[in-house]
Design an enzyme around this catalytic site. Structure first.
Site, mmCIF file in Angstrom:
data_model
loop_
_atom_site.group_PDB
_atom_site.id
_atom_site.type_symbol
_atom_site.label_atom_id
_atom_site.label_comp_id
_atom_site.label_asym_id
_atom_site.label_seq_id
_atom_site.Cartn_x
_atom_site.Cartn_y
_atom_site.Cartn_z
ATOM 1 N N ASP A 383 6.862 -4.026 0.196
ATOM 2 C CA ASP A 383 6.642 -5.209 1.021
ATOM 3 C C ASP A 383 7.496 -6.382 0.557
ATOM 4 O O ASP A 383 8.138 -7.062 1.361
ATOM 5 C CB ASP A 383 5.156 -5.589 0.969
ATOM 6 C CG ASP A 383 4.600 -5.925 2.343
ATOM 7 O OD1 ASP A 383 5.268 -5.623 3.337
ATOM 8 O OD2 ASP A 383 3.487 -6.479 2.408
ATOM 9 N N ASP A 436 -0.931 -3.234 6.455
ATOM 10 C CA ASP A 436 -1.756 -4.189 5.712
ATOM 11 C C ASP A 436 -3.241 -3.868 5.832
ATOM 12 O O ASP A 436 -4.055 -4.431 5.093
ATOM 13 C CB ASP A 436 -1.500 -5.611 6.232
ATOM 14 C CG ASP A 436 -0.070 -6.048 6.007
ATOM 15 O OD1 ASP A 436 0.517 -5.633 4.995
ATOM 16 O OD2 ASP A 436 0.476 -6.782 6.859
#
Length: 540
Positions: A383, A436
């Site tokens: 990420d 997420d």
């Protein structure tokens, strides 16, 4: 009914964007030089127009590094007449006399600050610089320029806006505009609902996963207690109902996800997004069908249909309930795909997305804390790299570009949950990537399975703390998002330390870290030994 397709789509969905985004209104730039008189942020500017007193189009421009800051309230922004520069580039004193009008000039031939200085000296109240492309360009001060004490605001508009304004002026129409840059609200209700959606999705998926794991454990205990020969065959059938991620698969995830992300970035176009829409619909149909069948099976009116099967070529044995629900799911997905550009389409996208995420968290499991730690640590680095570090090689954030669907003509890829920003003057959507929710959701679901198998209470277990940690991590993500003026944030940067750190710390404090790290489930004595111990106690 289509379980193999779900396993295939799982890794496809996991490889999609993991990002919280609200849309930038302030563009920070550490490359463009800053110095006194030339230190403004690059802010988006609303430019509504009026033609002969009648409201017309509204354009969006970008403010310059130099000049005064713009008004943030629409009601305080003045309606000011617009005139075209003569000469058009405004690199020399305009021939037309100005009395506080806004002058429209073409980009090129001299620097932005030179144009602004000449316009100010000629009596203009502001300057609109028209780019020769559709995109906007950041207007900065050149390094060798000294006269940067500019007293009028400068805004760049895209080419099509300049052409429209020029056309109306040449038709002898009176054109006036407002210039203002409204601020985002500190907290938008969309972020609150998005937080509730993410937390609620993991909550539902965790309880479903834990319930099926407990039912399987109870069934195994019964078979062992009866010393049944059916145990081994039942164990083999049950194990095919879900997929366990290994340590190697967790590491490979980062490589596969990175390759897929780069492919999205390089091939991002209208037709490629159409392919993603089709794949999303297939996964959404499976997710919606799986969740509806599981939900309806809880009611006694549908239990008979859920337990009665019909054989269908290619798909095998399918329950009558699944057979009845699937057409509705297909129609739902098709309607969303057809009307996905409508203002209400986000509702259908979120329904398909949530049911798909719940199904993925039901099918896929991490066997122990070791695999969960490796997976989330890799996702954490993934990420950060693709949101921040990728700018060094690609000159833009690959993750943000993919999530927004730049260069595709669409509002972004469909593998996102999104809600419109209802009280934001800039509109747009607050979004969160599937990753997420899915990636930390795997760890949260694991914690509840362990608690139920270990017969722990809510406070003595791990699920309550893992769920709370996820909620806090996501909350911090939205706080950071607002502090960064809507600039996309890698949500796992905040979620992983909260969730994984809490789990590891709690396991070590309770002395159960070794069991969690290796076995992933509590030690359960054989039912025969339990009976023998009970009999010996009764005899004494």
């Amino acid at each position: 009914m289509v379980l193999p397709h779900g396993v295939f789509l799982l890794f496809f969905m996991l490889s999609s964007a993991t990002l919280a985004l609200a849309g930038d209104i302030v563009h920070h730039d550490d490359v463009a030089p800053r110095r006194p008189g030339c230190e403004n942020n690059f802010v988006l500017v609303k430019v509504p127009t009026w033609i002969d007193g009648v409201e017309n189009s509204e354009y969006v421009g970008v403010g310059a590094r130099f000049g005064p800051t713009l008004e943030s309230k629409e009601k305080r922004a003045n309606h000011t007449r617009v005139v075209m520069a003569d000469p058009p580039d405004c690199c020399s004193k305009p021939k037309n006399k100005l009395t506080s009008e806004i002058i429209v000039v073409q980009r090129g031939k001299c620097s932005f600050t030179t144009k602004a200085n000449i316009a100010e000296e000629a009596g203009a109240s502001a300057i609109l610089i028209i780019n020769y492309r559709t995109e906007l360009f950041k207007m900065v001060c050149e390094e060798n320029e000294t006269d940067v004490d500019i007293g009028i605001p400068a805004v760049m508009l895209p080419q099509y806006a300049g052409l429209n304004i020029e056309k109306h002026i040449k038709n002898n129409s009176t054109v006036s505009v407002q210039l203002y840059s409204p601020l985002r609200p500190l907290v938008d209700v969309a972020e609150v609902f998005l937080w509730l959606m993410a937390v609620g999705t993991i909550l539902c998926a965790s309880y479903w996963s834990a319930w099926t794991a407990r039912e399987a454990a109870i069934e195994q205990e019964k078979l062992l207690k009866d010393a049944s020969d059916e145990y081994l065959s039942t164990q083999n059938v049950g194990s095919s109902g879900y997929v366990e991620i290994s340590t190697v698969a967790a590491i490979l995830f980062v490589v596969i996800a990175s390759c897929f992300l780069v492919m999205l970035y390089k091939l991002m176009s209208f037709w490629f997004v159409e392919v993603l829409v089709v794949l999303f619909c297939i996964g959404g149909v499976e997710g919606l069908q799986t969740c509806l069948v599981a939900l309806l099976s809880c009611f006694r009116w549908f239990q008979h249909a859920a337990q009665t099967f019909v054989k269908i070529p290619f798909f095998g044995a399918v329950s009558y309930l699944t057979f009845a629900v699937t057409p509705f799911c297909i129609v739902f997905a098709v309607i969303w795909a057809v009307y996905r550009r409508a203002s209400f389409a986000w509702i259908g996208q979120d329904i398909l997305g949530i049911t798909l995420i719940i199904t993925v968290l039901q099918i896929v499991r991490i066997p122990n804390l070791k695999v969960g730690t490796v997976l989330l640590s890799c996702a954490f680095l993934y990420d950060i790299f693709w949101v921040f570090v990728s700018k060094r090689w690609f000159h833009e954030s690959v993750m943000i570009v993919v999530a927004r669907g730049d260069k595709s003509g669409e509002d972004g890829i469909p593998m996102l949950l999104k809600i419109p920003r209802l009280f934001d003057p800039w509109g747009g959507y607050s979004i969160i990537g599937f990753g997420d929710i899915i990636l930390p959701g795997l760890l949260v679901a694991f914690s509840l399975r362990y608690d139920w198998l270990a017969k722990k209470s809510l406070r003595a277990g791990y699920f309550l703390w893992a769920m709370t940690a996820y909620g806090l991590g996501l909350l911090i993500t939205y706080v950071a998002l607002n502090l960064m003026d809507g600039h996309g944030q890698p949500a796992l940067l905040y979620i992983v330390p909260f969730t994984l750190g809490t789990f590891l710390s709690l396991g070590k404090k309770r002395g159960e870290l070794k069991i969690l790290w290796t076995r992933g489930e509590p030690e359960r004595p054989c039912p025969h030994m339990q009976e023998e111990d009970q009999q010996s106690l009764n005899q004494h």
